[in-house]
Design a protein around this motif. Structure first.
Motif, mmCIF file in Angstrom:
data_model
loop_
_atom_site.group_PDB
_atom_site.id
_atom_site.type_symbol
_atom_site.label_atom_id
_atom_site.label_comp_id
_atom_site.label_asym_id
_atom_site.label_seq_id
_atom_site.Cartn_x
_atom_site.Cartn_y
_atom_site.Cartn_z
ATOM 1 N N SER A 184 -15.127 -9.355 31.337
ATOM 2 C CA SER A 184 -14.597 -8.461 30.290
ATOM 3 C C SER A 184 -15.232 -8.744 28.933
ATOM 4 O O SER A 184 -15.399 -7.833 28.117
ATOM 5 C CB SER A 184 -13.080 -8.621 30.198
ATOM 6 O OG SER A 184 -12.741 -9.969 29.900
ATOM 7 N N VAL A 185 -15.606 -10.001 28.664
ATOM 8 C CA VAL A 185 -16.194 -10.319 27.357
ATOM 9 C C VAL A 185 -17.582 -9.720 27.203
ATOM 10 O O VAL A 185 -18.105 -9.635 26.077
ATOM 11 C CB VAL A 185 -16.255 -11.848 27.166
ATOM 12 C CG1 VAL A 185 -14.851 -12.435 27.105
ATOM 13 C CG2 VAL A 185 -17.050 -12.504 28.291
ATOM 14 N N ARG A 186 -18.192 -9.298 28.311
ATOM 15 C CA ARG A 186 -19.525 -8.697 28.252
ATOM 16 C C ARG A 186 -19.483 -7.196 28.041
ATOM 17 O O ARG A 186 -20.473 -6.596 27.596
ATOM 18 C CB ARG A 186 -20.281 -8.990 29.553
ATOM 19 C CG ARG A 186 -20.699 -10.433 29.758
ATOM 20 C CD ARG A 186 -21.919 -10.771 28.947
ATOM 21 N NE ARG A 186 -23.015 -9.849 29.225
ATOM 22 C CZ ARG A 186 -23.851 -9.947 30.246
ATOM 23 N NH1 ARG A 186 -23.707 -10.941 31.110
ATOM 24 N NH2 ARG A 186 -24.830 -9.072 30.421
ATOM 25 N N ASN A 188 -16.615 -5.356 26.676
ATOM 26 C CA ASN A 188 -15.655 -4.854 25.691
ATOM 27 C C ASN A 188 -16.137 -5.160 24.274
ATOM 28 O O ASN A 188 -16.832 -6.167 24.043
ATOM 29 C CB ASN A 188 -14.274 -5.484 25.904
ATOM 30 C CG ASN A 188 -13.659 -5.050 27.225
ATOM 31 O OD1 ASN A 188 -13.834 -3.908 27.642
ATOM 32 N ND2 ASN A 188 -12.938 -5.953 27.870
ATOM 33 N N GLU A 189 -15.773 -4.288 23.347
ATOM 34 C CA GLU A 189 -16.173 -4.480 21.954
ATOM 35 C C GLU A 189 -15.435 -5.667 21.344
ATOM 36 O O GLU A 189 -14.245 -5.887 21.598
ATOM 37 C CB GLU A 189 -15.893 -3.217 21.144
ATOM 38 C CG GLU A 189 -16.757 -2.019 21.538
ATOM 39 C CD GLU A 189 -16.500 -0.840 20.639
ATOM 40 O OE1 GLU A 189 -15.656 -0.961 19.729
ATOM 41 O OE2 GLU A 189 -17.147 0.209 20.842
ATOM 42 N N ALA A 190 -16.173 -6.412 20.538
ATOM 43 C CA ALA A 190 -15.589 -7.560 19.835
ATOM 44 C C ALA A 190 -16.500 -7.892 18.669
ATOM 45 O O ALA A 190 -17.699 -7.599 18.695
ATOM 46 C CB ALA A 190 -15.445 -8.768 20.769
ATOM 47 N N HIS A 195 -16.871 -14.225 21.346
ATOM 48 C CA HIS A 195 -17.006 -14.859 22.655
ATOM 49 C C HIS A 195 -18.465 -15.285 22.796
ATOM 50 O O HIS A 195 -19.374 -14.444 22.736
ATOM 51 C CB HIS A 195 -16.610 -13.895 23.775
ATOM 52 C CG HIS A 195 -15.243 -13.312 23.607
ATOM 53 N ND1 HIS A 195 -14.092 -14.009 23.909
ATOM 54 C CD2 HIS A 195 -14.839 -12.089 23.150
ATOM 55 C CE1 HIS A 195 -13.045 -13.252 23.659
ATOM 56 N NE2 HIS A 195 -13.463 -12.075 23.200
ATOM 57 N N CYS A 222 -23.988 -14.394 21.416
ATOM 58 C CA CYS A 222 -22.771 -13.591 21.492
ATOM 59 C C CYS A 222 -22.747 -12.856 22.828
ATOM 60 O O CYS A 222 -23.726 -12.225 23.215
ATOM 61 C CB CYS A 222 -22.723 -12.604 20.329
ATOM 62 S SG CYS A 222 -21.317 -11.471 20.381
ATOM 63 N N ALA A 224 -21.038 -10.239 23.635
ATOM 64 C CA ALA A 224 -20.899 -8.785 23.493
ATOM 65 C C ALA A 224 -22.148 -8.146 22.894
ATOM 66 O O ALA A 224 -22.683 -7.182 23.431
ATOM 67 C CB ALA A 224 -19.676 -8.452 22.646
ATOM 68 N N SER A 225 -22.637 -8.687 21.772
ATOM 69 C CA SER A 225 -23.776 -8.081 21.077
ATOM 70 C C SER A 225 -25.108 -8.731 21.417
ATOM 71 O O SER A 225 -26.143 -8.223 20.992
ATOM 72 C CB SER A 225 -23.553 -8.162 19.562
ATOM 73 O OG SER A 225 -23.517 -9.518 19.141
#
Length: 345
Positions: A184-186, A188-190, A195, A222, A224-225
């Protein structure tokens, strides 16, 4: 007891030519107990018996016509091979090499084998193993060299080799595994560096006065980004790692979760900070299983791409490109130029 109509049906029980030849040779030895035969001669006699039985069953019409001093019918599948019967009654391929002395009689006039016969399949398997599984052309060449000819032989050899287990194992394409669902950390936006995944790389030799010392890098990415942050480590101890994490959080903001391998400096930091700093900073550390670097591909790939030497300019600008010089040569007269960009330079 099961009854067999011919020898060709009887040898369907065997998967290797040597097994069938050995059994036929023993049967022939029992029928001729008084004769003293060498092993090589008994093996050849067994092969001849098998070949003659296969020819009699599959080319019976052609053999009958050749025994009557006639040619085979034009509709026959072997009519273009100019077949004939030798002195022992074997059906052989004709041709124009009767006067050649460069080859043996078996190479000039090979024995005809039916395309669809279990004996033919056993012979193809035997020479295919003898050719060390090198392919259809090599197997077909060995068949011709040892005095065997199969009508439409390339097709028969290729179809038989296609089922070879050893060839499938050697030449088979690797299976593409089903990829697992991304965490999910990959997906979903954050905010950046909420993470993170991290790892150490190095060492690099640096000059400290007259001494050379080792320095290491801590790469934080990171999830996510995919942004990357690099920190300098004095060594690979737990204290250096804790200081680097404090620096990252001071620059990039609070971190909620960290994923890494089970390095001693990472596990040591988790134990030292379990009830103190990690709780206050609300950081959760997740460790990959031992010897499972494939589970950390997000940051391992960044470590592999980081093959350029670090410089102060890279750390300040976070770019690997060097600042280019002015795009032209300028003189004193450019101060009075009407083009302002030249005067600015």
């Amino acid at each position: 007891m099961q009854a067999y109509a011919s020898i060709d049906e009887r040898i369907t029980r065997f998967s290797h030519l040597d097994q069938a030849v050995r059994i036929i040779s023993r049967i022939q030895g029992c029928l001729t107990k008084g004769s003293q035969r060498k092993p090589a001669q008994s093996r050849q006699d067994a092969i001849n018996a098998l070949v003659k039985s296969a020819q009699s069953e599959n080319f019976s019409v052609d053999i009958q016509k050749l025994k009557g001093a006639k040619c085979v019918a034009m509709q026959s599948s072997i009519s273009k091979l100019d077949p004939f019967l030798d002195q022992k009654g074997f059906l052989r391929v004709g041709g124009r090499l009767q006067s050649s002395e460069l080859q043996s009689f078996g190479e000039r006039h090979p024995l005809l084998l039916p395309k669809k016969s279990h004996l033919t399949n056993l012979i193809i398997d035997y020479f295919h193993r003898k050719a060390a599984h090198q392919g259809a052309e090599k197997t077909l060449a060995l068949l011709c060299t040892h005095g065997y000819w199969i009508p439409n032989g390339r097709s028969a050899v290729s179809s038989r080799i296609r089922g070879c287990v050893t060839c499938k194992r050697i030449r088979g394409q690797p299976c593409n595994p089903q990829m697992a669902t991304l965490p999910s950390v990959r997906v979903n936006e954050a905010p950046p560096f909420t993470h993170c995944g991290l790892d150490c790389f190095g060492p690099f030799l640096v000059k400290d006065g007259r001494k050379e010392q080792k320095r290491y890098g801590l790469i934080v990415t990171c999830m996510a980004s995919r942004a990357v942050h690099i920190e300098l480590l004095e060594d690979t101890s737990t204290d250096s790692f804790i200081n680097a994490i404090r620096t990252v959080t001071a620059i990039r903001g609070p971190i909620q979760s960290i994923q890494c391998d089970q390095g001693t400096n990472f596990t040591g930091a988790s134990k030292d900070l379990q009830g103190n700093l990690l709780t206050r900073m609300n950081i959760t550390m997740k460790f990959n299983p031992p010897h499972s670097s494939n589970m950390g591909g997000v940051w391992e790939r960044q470590v592999c791409s980081d093959d350029l030497p670090l410089s102060p300019n890279m750390l300040l600008t976070m770019k690997s490109d060097v600042v280019l010089p002015p795009p032209s040569d300028f003189s004193d007269t450019d101060f009075y130029s009407r083009k302002r960009w030249r005067a600015v330079q």
